[in-house]
Design an enzyme around this catalytic site. Structure first.
Site, PDB file in Angstrom:
ATOM      1  N   TYR A  24       0.805  -1.228   0.000  1.00 14.69           N
ATOM      2  CA  TYR A  24       0.000   0.000   0.000  1.00 14.69           C
ATOM      3  C   TYR A  24       0.838   1.277   0.000  1.00 14.69           C
ATOM      4  CZ  TYR A  24      -3.762  -3.274   0.893  1.00 14.69           C
ATOM      5  OH  TYR A  24      -4.656  -4.305   0.769  1.00 14.69           O
ATOM      6  N   ASP A  88     -25.431  -1.092  -3.923  1.00 19.15           N
ATOM      7  CA  ASP A  88     -26.833  -0.662  -4.024  1.00 19.15           C
ATOM      8  C   ASP A  88     -26.966   0.840  -3.761  1.00 19.15           C
ATOM      9  OD1 ASP A  88     -27.759  -3.203  -4.604  1.00 19.15           O
ATOM     10  OD2 ASP A  88     -28.542  -3.600  -2.605  1.00 19.15           O
ATOM     11  N   HIS A 101      -8.086   2.182  -6.223  1.00 18.63           N
ATOM     12  CA  HIS A 101      -7.356   1.293  -5.309  1.00 18.63           C
ATOM     13  C   HIS A 101      -5.886   1.632  -5.395  1.00 18.63           C
ATOM     14  CE1 HIS A 101     -10.906  -1.093  -4.812  1.00 18.63           C
ATOM     15  NE2 HIS A 101     -11.053  -1.103  -6.126  1.00 18.63           N
TER      16      HIS A 101
HETATM   17  C1  DHK Z   1      -7.526  -1.599  -0.201  1.00 22.10           C
HETATM   18  C2  DHK Z   1      -7.871  -2.612   0.630  1.00 22.10           C
HETATM   19  O1  DHK Z   1      -8.043  -2.384   1.928  1.00 22.10           O
HETATM   20  C3  DHK Z   1      -8.033  -3.991   0.155  1.00 22.10           C
HETATM   21  O2  DHK Z   1      -8.974  -4.725   0.909  1.00 22.10           O
HETATM   22  C4  DHK Z   1      -8.372  -4.050  -1.313  1.00 22.10           C
HETATM   23  C5  DHK Z   1      -7.469  -1.752  -1.668  1.00 22.10           C
HETATM   24  C6  DHK Z   1      -7.417  -3.192  -2.126  1.00 22.10           C
HETATM   25  C7  DHK Z   1      -6.390  -0.865  -2.272  1.00 22.10           C
HETATM   26  O3  DHK Z   1      -5.514  -1.352  -2.984  1.00 22.10           O
HETATM   27  O4  DHK Z   1      -6.451   0.350  -2.062  1.00 22.10           O
HETATM   28  O5  DHK Z   1      -8.342  -5.384  -1.756  1.00 22.10           O
END
Ligand code: DHK
Length: 151
Positions: A24, A88, A101
């Protein structure tokens, strides 16, 4: 008039900076907020940037966006892959949606490769880290300008 866009973040995104940085990145949610606000200001958009670990709260924010905002940018975190309720809500409010993401969900576990949110999204940005939030703002500005020109 300033165009307001909701930027909604789902569960565990408050842990950015600490959470699996190899996936991340090292930016915190506050860093992402600053980046997103700067990108928005440059394009004449205002943003309402929020994060919640609670599915129902995100549903309520999506509903609240109707009447308040012109569009929704959403990283629903893990709810991306599970939440019919958020889908929804997004379909109910009928605002343009850009899904974002940080990681490339298509290079990850099989269960991350399906998104309920995508069924409501004009487009999806993934795998580009925090830059994806800036790109989502640019995309939303384009979508809103095109919609305004049609009126
Ligand atoms: C962030 C999350 O918390 C994951 O559960 C997803 C997403 C991906 C991200 O890449 O920002 O699968």
């Amino acid at each position: 008039m300033t165009r307001l866009v909701y930027v909604l973040n789902g569960p565990n995104l408050n842990m950015l900076g600490v959470r699996e940085p190899e996936i991340y990145g090292s930016e915190t949610l506050a860093d992402l907020r600053t980046r997103t606000e700067k990108a928005a200001a440059a394009l004449g958009l205002a943003i309402e940037f929020r994060q919640s670990n609670v599915e129902g709260e995100i549903v309520s924010w999506v509903q609240e966006a109707r009447g308040n905002a012109r569009g929704i940018i959403i990283n629903a975190g893990g709810y991306t892959h599970t939440s019919v309720a958020i889908l929804d809500a997004l379909q109910a409010v009928g605002l343009p949606v850009v899904e974002v993401h940080l990681s490339n969900i298509f290079r990850r576990d099989q269960f991350r490769q399906h998104s309920y949110i995508s069924l409501a999204a004009t487009g999806v940005i993934c795998g580009l880290g925090g830059k994806g939030y800036e790109l989502a703002i640019e995309a939303m500005a384009d979508i809103l300008s095109k919609a305004a020109n049609k009126r």
